[in-house]
Design an enzyme around this catalytic site. Structure first.
Site, PDB file in Angstrom:
ATOM      1  N   GLU A  92       7.907   9.026  -0.701  1.00  0.00           N
ATOM      2  CA  GLU A  92       7.258   7.914  -1.408  1.00  0.00           C
ATOM      3  C   GLU A  92       7.846   6.622  -0.862  1.00  0.00           C
ATOM      4  O   GLU A  92       9.063   6.399  -0.954  1.00  0.00           O
ATOM      5  CB  GLU A  92       7.479   7.991  -2.930  1.00  0.00           C
ATOM      6  CG  GLU A  92       6.715   6.869  -3.641  1.00  0.00           C
ATOM      7  CD  GLU A  92       6.932   6.758  -5.163  1.00  0.00           C
ATOM      8  OE1 GLU A  92       6.187   6.003  -5.809  1.00  0.00           O
ATOM      9  OE2 GLU A  92       7.858   7.417  -5.692  1.00  0.00           O
ATOM     10  N   ASN A 122      14.193  -0.484   4.673  1.00  0.00           N
ATOM     11  CA  ASN A 122      13.026  -1.367   4.679  1.00  0.00           C
ATOM     12  C   ASN A 122      11.871  -0.671   5.426  1.00  0.00           C
ATOM     13  O   ASN A 122      12.004  -0.333   6.602  1.00  0.00           O
ATOM     14  CB  ASN A 122      13.384  -2.688   5.372  1.00  0.00           C
ATOM     15  CG  ASN A 122      12.288  -3.712   5.211  1.00  0.00           C
ATOM     16  OD1 ASN A 122      11.093  -3.362   5.095  1.00  0.00           O
ATOM     17  ND2 ASN A 122      12.651  -4.969   5.189  1.00  0.00           N
ATOM     18  N   ASP A 181       3.002  -3.334  -3.445  1.00  0.00           N
ATOM     19  CA  ASP A 181       2.750  -4.755  -3.727  1.00  0.00           C
ATOM     20  C   ASP A 181       1.429  -5.174  -3.076  1.00  0.00           C
ATOM     21  O   ASP A 181       1.229  -4.929  -1.888  1.00  0.00           O
ATOM     22  CB  ASP A 181       3.905  -5.603  -3.173  1.00  0.00           C
ATOM     23  CG  ASP A 181       5.230  -5.234  -3.838  1.00  0.00           C
ATOM     24  OD1 ASP A 181       5.223  -5.034  -5.067  1.00  0.00           O
ATOM     25  OD2 ASP A 181       6.257  -5.129  -3.133  1.00  0.00           O
ATOM     26  N   LYS A 216      -2.518 -12.934  -1.170  1.00  0.00           N
ATOM     27  CA  LYS A 216      -2.915 -14.050  -0.286  1.00  0.00           C
ATOM     28  C   LYS A 216      -3.238 -13.528   1.114  1.00  0.00           C
ATOM     29  O   LYS A 216      -2.494 -12.698   1.649  1.00  0.00           O
ATOM     30  CB  LYS A 216      -1.773 -15.063  -0.177  1.00  0.00           C
ATOM     31  CG  LYS A 216      -1.605 -15.878  -1.427  1.00  0.00           C
ATOM     32  CD  LYS A 216      -0.673 -17.035  -1.198  1.00  0.00           C
ATOM     33  CE  LYS A 216      -0.416 -17.737  -2.512  1.00  0.00           C
ATOM     34  NZ  LYS A 216       0.939 -18.194  -2.670  1.00  0.00           N
ATOM     35  N   ASP A 239      -3.441  -0.036  -8.965  1.00  0.00           N
ATOM     36  CA  ASP A 239      -4.271  -0.682  -9.983  1.00  0.00           C
ATOM     37  C   ASP A 239      -5.041  -1.839  -9.359  1.00  0.00           C
ATOM     38  O   ASP A 239      -5.958  -2.377  -9.959  1.00  0.00           O
ATOM     39  CB  ASP A 239      -3.377  -1.260 -11.092  1.00  0.00           C
ATOM     40  CG  ASP A 239      -2.421  -2.284 -10.514  1.00  0.00           C
ATOM     41  OD1 ASP A 239      -1.624  -1.920  -9.630  1.00  0.00           O
ATOM     42  OD2 ASP A 239      -2.487  -3.465 -10.913  1.00  0.00           O
ATOM     43  N   THR A 269       3.635   7.370 -12.140  1.00  0.00           N
ATOM     44  CA  THR A 269       4.736   6.488 -11.740  1.00  0.00           C
ATOM     45  C   THR A 269       5.000   5.521 -12.905  1.00  0.00           C
ATOM     46  O   THR A 269       4.215   5.456 -13.863  1.00  0.00           O
ATOM     47  CB  THR A 269       4.380   5.669 -10.478  1.00  0.00           C
ATOM     48  OG1 THR A 269       3.543   4.583 -10.859  1.00  0.00           O
ATOM     49  CG2 THR A 269       3.680   6.516  -9.431  1.00  0.00           C
ATOM     50  N   GLU A 270       6.096   4.750 -12.786  1.00  0.00           N
ATOM     51  CA  GLU A 270       6.381   3.759 -13.842  1.00  0.00           C
ATOM     52  C   GLU A 270       5.228   2.759 -13.995  1.00  0.00           C
ATOM     53  O   GLU A 270       4.765   2.478 -15.091  1.00  0.00           O
ATOM     54  CB  GLU A 270       7.659   2.966 -13.512  1.00  0.00           C
ATOM     55  CG  GLU A 270       8.922   3.524 -14.097  1.00  0.00           C
ATOM     56  CD  GLU A 270       9.660   4.391 -13.087  1.00  0.00           C
ATOM     57  OE1 GLU A 270       9.196   4.495 -11.938  1.00  0.00           O
ATOM     58  OE2 GLU A 270      10.694   4.973 -13.481  1.00  0.00           O
ATOM     59  N   TYR A 271       4.787   2.220 -12.843  1.00  0.00           N
ATOM     60  CA  TYR A 271       3.718   1.215 -12.891  1.00  0.00           C
ATOM     61  C   TYR A 271       2.427   1.817 -13.438  1.00  0.00           C
ATOM     62  O   TYR A 271       1.691   1.177 -14.172  1.00  0.00           O
ATOM     63  CB  TYR A 271       3.477   0.634 -11.489  1.00  0.00           C
ATOM     64  CG  TYR A 271       4.352  -0.560 -11.203  1.00  0.00           C
ATOM     65  CD1 TYR A 271       5.716  -0.405 -11.001  1.00  0.00           C
ATOM     66  CD2 TYR A 271       3.821  -1.843 -11.147  1.00  0.00           C
ATOM     67  CE1 TYR A 271       6.526  -1.492 -10.750  1.00  0.00           C
ATOM     68  CE2 TYR A 271       4.626  -2.941 -10.893  1.00  0.00           C
ATOM     69  CZ  TYR A 271       5.986  -2.760 -10.701  1.00  0.00           C
ATOM     70  OH  TYR A 271       6.779  -3.841 -10.452  1.00  0.00           O
ATOM     71  N   GLU A 272       2.184   3.052 -13.071  1.00  0.00           N
ATOM     72  CA  GLU A 272       0.960   3.721 -13.533  1.00  0.00           C
ATOM     73  C   GLU A 272       0.960   3.863 -15.051  1.00  0.00           C
ATOM     74  O   GLU A 272      -0.058   3.642 -15.712  1.00  0.00           O
ATOM     75  CB  GLU A 272       0.882   5.094 -12.864  1.00  0.00           C
ATOM     76  CG  GLU A 272      -0.428   5.816 -13.086  1.00  0.00           C
ATOM     77  CD  GLU A 272      -0.513   7.071 -12.223  1.00  0.00           C
ATOM     78  OE1 GLU A 272       0.475   7.421 -11.556  1.00  0.00           O
ATOM     79  OE2 GLU A 272      -1.586   7.689 -12.229  1.00  0.00           O
TER      80      GLU A 272
END
Ligand SMILES: C[S@@+](CC[C@H](N)C(=O)[O-])C[C@H]1O[C@@H](n2cnc3c(N)ncnc32)[C@H](O)[C@@H]1O
Length: 244
Positions: free
Chosen positions: A50, A111, A133, A137, A169, A207-210
């Site tokens: 991941e 990274n 992320d 822009k 998302d 996931t956490e964000y999910e």
């Protein structure tokens, strides 16, 4: 140093010392393992990574659920590596201060921009990009983890059964990603604009964000990219042409 700064520095140092101690779980010098990841795990099970694991819920649960697959979680912040190690130990029912490893999991501080320096050609079988992320822009488009520049690196480090699984998302990142894959003639499947439309499937690891976004009623987009032998061979020929 003023008190506050001193504390902050001590805090950061403490985190680094903490992750340095966890030699069997955390890898801080990933470049040294390029081409040697099978040796790290001591078997030839497939390796799934991941990229941008955040606090590590997904990789922790996946490694618990699938012991015959090796998992690597990558992130670039010490604090997130530490949080992920806590989560992984919890998922594997280990003591929080344990310095023992987990046989099929490594947490790697690295990274992703230099990902080809940590993994050799064909070392990975699957790459998960979860809630990367979006960099909305236009001038930051190159930083999106599904930009062609990144995807070319993924094709190189994936094997012939290689797949990229994307969840997000962000509608704009999703559109950008599908176009990026299509422009590279990659085959996509299981495309969904609302992954949890029929409720959350019991086999699905969130996931956490999910959890956060799905909890707010936002649609989760998902797609799988299948790399395959042909794409890989064409890619390697292109690479050689560019180098000569
Ligand atoms: C929005 S979070 C998503 C975290 C997790 N995958 C989830 O779904 O909950 C994106 C993560 O990617 C990491 N990340 C972004 N760019 C990165 C890079 N170039 N190298 C390593 N990690 C990166 C960030 O530190 C962050 O933890």
């Amino acid at each position: 140093l003023q008190g506050g700064n001193q504390l902050r520095l001590r805090g950061r140092k403490g985190i680094r010392e903490d992750i340095e101690r966890q030699k069997d779980l955390v890898i801080l010098n990933a470049r040294d393992y390029k081409g040697k990841w099978q040796q790290v795990f001591g078997n030839d099970n497939p390796i799934y990574a991941e990229l941008g694991m955040g606090k590590g819920r997904f990789i922790s649960e996946m490694s618990k659920r699938y012991p015959d697959i090796n998992f690597i979680g990558v992130d670039m912040y010490d604090e997130l590596i530490r949080k992920s190690s806590e989560k992984a130990k919890l998922a594997h029912e280990m003591e929080a201060d344990s310095e023992e490893g987990i046989p099929n999991l490594r947490l790697v501080l690295f990274n992703i921009e230099h990902i080809e320096e940590a993994f050799d050609q064909g070392e990975l079988e699957r790459i998960f990009l979860n809630f990367s992320d979006p960099w909305p822009k236009k001038k930051h488009a190159r930083r999106r983890l599904t930009h062609r520049g990144f995807v070319e690196k993924y094709i190189h480090i994936l094997n012939q059964q290689g797949e990229i699984h994307l969840k997000t998302d962000s509608q704009s990142l999703f559109e950008f990603s599908l176009n990026s894959f299509a422009d590279m003639n990659l085959r996509m499947r299981n495309i969904s604009l609302n992954l949890h439309a029929d409720g959350i499937h019991p086999d699905h690891v969130m996931t956490e964000y999910e959890m956060k976004f799905a909890g707010q009623g936002m649609n989760i987009h998902r797609c799988e990219v299948v790399i395959g032998q042909q794409v890989q061979e064409a890619h390697e020929i292109n690479l050689k042409k560019q180098q000569s």
